[in-house]
Design a protein around this motif. Structure first.
Motif, mmCIF file in Angstrom:
data_model
loop_
_atom_site.group_PDB
_atom_site.id
_atom_site.type_symbol
_atom_site.label_atom_id
_atom_site.label_comp_id
_atom_site.label_asym_id
_atom_site.label_seq_id
_atom_site.Cartn_x
_atom_site.Cartn_y
_atom_site.Cartn_z
ATOM 1 N N GLY A 196 0.786 -1.174 -0.134
ATOM 2 C CA GLY A 196 -0.074 -0.064 -0.217
ATOM 3 C C GLY A 196 1.004 1.155 -0.050
ATOM 4 N N ASN A 197 1.999 1.080 -0.192
ATOM 5 C CA ASN A 197 2.916 2.423 -0.365
ATOM 6 C C ASN A 197 3.453 2.896 -1.722
ATOM 7 N N GLY A 198 2.686 2.532 -2.778
ATOM 8 C CA GLY A 198 3.300 2.613 -4.044
ATOM 9 C C GLY A 198 4.018 1.313 -4.651
ATOM 10 N N ASN A 199 3.942 0.116 -4.049
ATOM 11 C CA ASN A 199 4.589 -0.938 -4.773
ATOM 12 C C ASN A 199 3.840 -1.540 -5.766
ATOM 13 N N ALA A 200 2.587 -1.327 -5.561
ATOM 14 C CA ALA A 200 1.572 -2.118 -6.602
ATOM 15 C C ALA A 200 1.999 -2.314 -8.021
ATOM 16 N N VAL A 201 2.439 -1.337 -8.450
ATOM 17 C CA VAL A 201 2.729 -1.147 -10.063
ATOM 18 C C VAL A 201 4.229 -1.549 -10.121
ATOM 19 N N PHE A 202 4.773 -0.655 -9.579
ATOM 20 C CA PHE A 202 6.564 -0.685 -9.575
ATOM 21 C C PHE A 202 7.237 -0.906 -8.290
ATOM 22 N N PRO A 203 7.238 -2.372 -7.900
ATOM 23 C CA PRO A 203 7.784 -2.656 -6.453
ATOM 24 C C PRO A 203 9.305 -2.340 -6.267
ATOM 25 N N ASP A 204 9.719 -1.845 -5.403
ATOM 26 C CA ASP A 204 11.154 -1.572 -5.094
ATOM 27 C C ASP A 204 11.976 -2.844 -5.166
ATOM 28 N N GLU A 205 13.099 -2.773 -5.509
ATOM 29 C CA GLU A 205 14.208 -3.785 -5.710
ATOM 30 C C GLU A 205 15.430 -3.612 -4.844
ATOM 31 N N ILE A 206 16.029 -4.439 -4.351
ATOM 32 C CA ILE A 206 17.473 -4.426 -4.042
ATOM 33 C C ILE A 206 18.239 -5.668 -4.669
ATOM 34 N N ILE A 207 19.484 -5.245 -5.140
ATOM 35 C CA ILE A 207 20.391 -6.216 -5.880
ATOM 36 C C ILE A 207 21.628 -6.293 -5.223
ATOM 37 N N ILE A 208 22.097 -7.398 -4.537
ATOM 38 C CA ILE A 208 23.250 -7.300 -4.040
ATOM 39 C C ILE A 208 24.389 -8.211 -4.356
ATOM 40 N N GLU A 209 25.550 -7.371 -4.865
ATOM 41 C CA GLU A 209 26.503 -8.172 -5.579
ATOM 42 C C GLU A 209 27.699 -8.143 -4.860
ATOM 43 N N ASP A 210 28.651 -8.737 -5.140
ATOM 44 C CA ASP A 210 29.947 -9.003 -4.501
ATOM 45 C C ASP A 210 30.464 -7.593 -3.898
ATOM 46 N N ASP A 211 30.291 -6.495 -4.541
ATOM 47 C CA ASP A 211 31.172 -5.300 -4.124
ATOM 48 C C ASP A 211 29.980 -4.007 -4.192
ATOM 49 N N THR A 212 28.834 -4.446 -4.838
ATOM 50 C CA THR A 212 27.734 -3.214 -5.116
ATOM 51 C C THR A 212 26.594 -3.487 -4.291
ATOM 52 N N VAL A 213 25.717 -2.576 -4.096
ATOM 53 C CA VAL A 213 24.356 -2.567 -3.776
ATOM 54 C C VAL A 213 23.604 -1.892 -4.724
ATOM 55 N N THR A 214 22.580 -2.303 -5.243
ATOM 56 C CA THR A 214 21.839 -1.537 -6.230
ATOM 57 C C THR A 214 20.527 -1.505 -5.686
ATOM 58 N N TYR A 215 19.743 -0.082 -5.654
ATOM 59 C CA TYR A 215 18.560 0.209 -5.449
ATOM 60 C C TYR A 215 17.624 0.656 -6.363
ATOM 61 N N ARG A 216 16.543 -0.284 -6.753
ATOM 62 C CA ARG A 216 15.867 0.137 -7.996
ATOM 63 C C ARG A 216 14.470 0.245 -7.904
ATOM 64 N N LYS A 217 13.939 1.370 -8.359
ATOM 65 C CA LYS A 217 12.693 1.841 -8.273
ATOM 66 C C LYS A 217 12.072 2.133 -9.651
ATOM 67 N N GLY A 218 11.068 1.452 -10.134
ATOM 68 C CA GLY A 218 10.430 1.418 -11.334
ATOM 69 C C GLY A 218 9.442 2.667 -11.574
ATOM 70 N N GLN A 219 9.441 3.078 -12.658
ATOM 71 C CA GLN A 219 8.535 4.281 -12.981
ATOM 72 C C GLN A 219 7.801 3.924 -14.194
ATOM 73 N N ILE A 220 7.121 4.809 -14.736
ATOM 74 C CA ILE A 220 6.062 4.700 -15.750
ATOM 75 C C ILE A 220 6.940 4.490 -17.035
ATOM 76 N N VAL A 221 7.877 5.093 -17.202
ATOM 77 C CA VAL A 221 8.891 4.880 -18.275
ATOM 78 C C VAL A 221 10.183 4.471 -17.594
ATOM 79 N N GLY A 222 10.720 3.583 -17.675
ATOM 80 C CA GLY A 222 12.037 3.119 -17.229
ATOM 81 C C GLY A 222 12.243 3.157 -15.641
ATOM 82 N N TYR A 223 13.346 3.257 -15.042
ATOM 83 C CA TYR A 223 13.519 3.143 -13.589
ATOM 84 C C TYR A 223 14.525 4.107 -12.989
ATOM 85 N N LYS A 224 14.193 4.282 -11.714
ATOM 86 C CA LYS A 224 15.568 5.031 -11.225
ATOM 87 C C LYS A 224 16.458 3.884 -10.489
ATOM 88 N N GLU A 225 17.710 4.205 -10.383
ATOM 89 C CA GLU A 225 18.533 3.130 -9.885
ATOM 90 C C GLU A 225 19.558 3.906 -9.197
#
Length: 91
Positions: A12-41
């Motif tokens: 109920g906080n805006g994740n219904a269409v574009f859920p937040d994502e976290i990607i954890i790799e060896d040396d980086t953490v990526t936060y990704r928020k989807g938008q109508i066109v593309g995403y913010k990373e």
């Protein structure tokens, strides 16, 4: 090491269409928020993470990642177990 977490869509906080994502790799953490066109990373070097905290509610939890430089990212709507796992991987 590669871990990918997607927040729940029913929080109920805006994740219904574009859920937040976290990607954890060896040396980086990526936060990704989807938008109508593309995403913010946002990418953070693991060495730059100063603090990782979890704010848990009744069903869902938020993960707050703070860098040593003062930037903070709040990722909303994970299950409590996913939030604890993210926190333990990063800190």
């Amino acid at each position: 090491m590669y871990h990918h977490y997607t927040a729940c869509r029913v929080t109920g906080n805006g994740n219904a269409v574009f859920p937040d994502e976290i990607i954890i790799e060896d040396d980086t953490v990526t936060y990704r928020k989807g938008q109508i066109v593309g995403y913010k990373e946002t990418k953070i070097n693991v060495a730059a993470i100063g603090c990782v905290s979890v704010e848990a509610g009744l069903l869902f939890a938020d993960v707050i990642i703070e860098t040593k430089g003062g930037m903070a990212i709040r990722v909303r709507g994970f299950t409590r177990s996913d939030a604890r796992e993210i926190s333990s991987l990063l800190y």
